[in-house]
Design a protein around this motif. Sequence first.
Motif, PDB file in Angstrom:
ATOM      1  N   MET A 141       0.100   0.333   8.572  1.00  0.00           N
ATOM      2  CA  MET A 141       0.946   1.274   9.470  1.00  0.00           C
ATOM      3  C   MET A 141       1.068   2.509   8.903  1.00  0.00           C
ATOM      4  N   SER A 142       1.761   2.877   9.782  1.00  0.00           N
ATOM      5  CA  SER A 142       1.301   5.000  10.292  1.00  0.00           C
ATOM      6  C   SER A 142       3.143   5.314  10.540  1.00  0.00           C
ATOM      7  N   SER A 146     -10.214  -1.897   3.041  1.00  0.00           N
ATOM      8  CA  SER A 146      -9.299  -1.085   3.540  1.00  0.00           C
ATOM      9  C   SER A 146      -9.355  -2.341   4.996  1.00  0.00           C
ATOM     10  N   GLY A 147      -7.602  -2.465   5.273  1.00  0.00           N
ATOM     11  CA  GLY A 147      -7.053  -3.096   6.617  1.00  0.00           C
ATOM     12  C   GLY A 147      -7.829  -2.298   7.823  1.00  0.00           C
ATOM     13  N   ASP A 148      -8.967  -1.433   8.419  1.00  0.00           N
ATOM     14  CA  ASP A 148      -9.766  -1.086   9.197  1.00  0.00           C
ATOM     15  C   ASP A 148     -10.638  -1.966   9.291  1.00  0.00           C
ATOM     16  N   ALA A 152      -0.440   3.330   6.024  1.00  0.00           N
ATOM     17  CA  ALA A 152      -0.279   2.649   5.181  1.00  0.00           C
ATOM     18  C   ALA A 152      -1.766   1.587   5.606  1.00  0.00           C
ATOM     19  N   PHE A 153      -2.330   0.938   3.961  1.00  0.00           N
ATOM     20  CA  PHE A 153      -3.608   0.099   4.172  1.00  0.00           C
ATOM     21  C   PHE A 153      -4.936   0.765   4.607  1.00  0.00           C
ATOM     22  N   VAL A 154      -4.304   1.898   5.219  1.00  0.00           N
ATOM     23  CA  VAL A 154      -6.395   1.897   5.047  1.00  0.00           C
ATOM     24  C   VAL A 154      -7.373   2.417   3.970  1.00  0.00           C
ATOM     25  N   ALA A 155      -7.165   2.881   2.813  1.00  0.00           N
ATOM     26  CA  ALA A 155      -7.475   2.269   1.753  1.00  0.00           C
ATOM     27  C   ALA A 155      -7.603   1.438   0.567  1.00  0.00           C
ATOM     28  N   ALA A 178       0.845  -1.059  -0.047  1.00  0.00           N
ATOM     29  CA  ALA A 178       0.136   0.271  -0.146  1.00  0.00           C
ATOM     30  C   ALA A 178       1.033   1.192   0.561  1.00  0.00           C
ATOM     31  N   THR A 179       0.400   2.764  -0.628  1.00  0.00           N
ATOM     32  CA  THR A 179       1.082   3.335  -0.872  1.00  0.00           C
ATOM     33  C   THR A 179       0.711   4.936  -0.178  1.00  0.00           C
TER      34      THR A 179
END
Length: 235
Positions: free
Chosen positions: A196-197, A74-76, A48-51, A34-35
């Motif tokens: 990943m924040s 979404s990783g959420d 990253a990974f939330v979209a 993810a970017t």
Amino acid sequence: MAGTVGVAPGTTTFTLPNGQTVSIEDWIDDKLYATVQVTNGQTTPVEAFVAGRSQPIPGGTRASTRVDTNVPRSGDNGLPQSWEMYIYGIGIKMVRVMRTATGGTAPVLADGSGALSNPPTLQTLFNVDRVTYLEFVYNGKQYTFGVMQDYPQGHGFNVFSTNSNFELAQNGVPSPRDRNAMVLPIWLRENLSYKMSFNPEAALVINQAASDGSTALTFADIKTYLYGLIRRNVV
């Protein structure tokens, strides 16, 4: 999973460091990626990974494409039903440094009409790495943390040039053997959030001279890779 039920004769299995046995059936050895987009002067965190694909790239407005992310959702919301993953390595790569099109306010994926992308220079990579704190959070708990140098990308362009003005900076040596490797994997399971924040501890400095000598590049795309074993629901 082996260890709780029998497996068919000839099924490939392996044993994790905790003693658990995994049978290779619907598993693949691959990656999720993810970017995120960061900007000169930025001080706010981006995740990253939330979209997922077609959603706005975290930190920007353009739609995420297949080159930006391959997460199924979404990783959420965690992995989809019947999915799981053992993460054995994490890599961070600054993909490009860029500017907007002429008159534009946000970067786009394709260059043209004034938009331009260049590889990052060492100064740009250094400026972001030295002030950005990273942490991988799974199900609300911190599992690994550090800075970009702690997660070498393990791949990338390998170039020789006689051009005195040429510079290409990479987050580590382009060799999979030299990227971050975990003895104990992170076990992702369905419906449990992960991300990943990227947390700037001071304002980011992204102001790279453009290869065409025009307006400087003040945005950057940074990609996170999760390497390991992935099990998908195969019908």
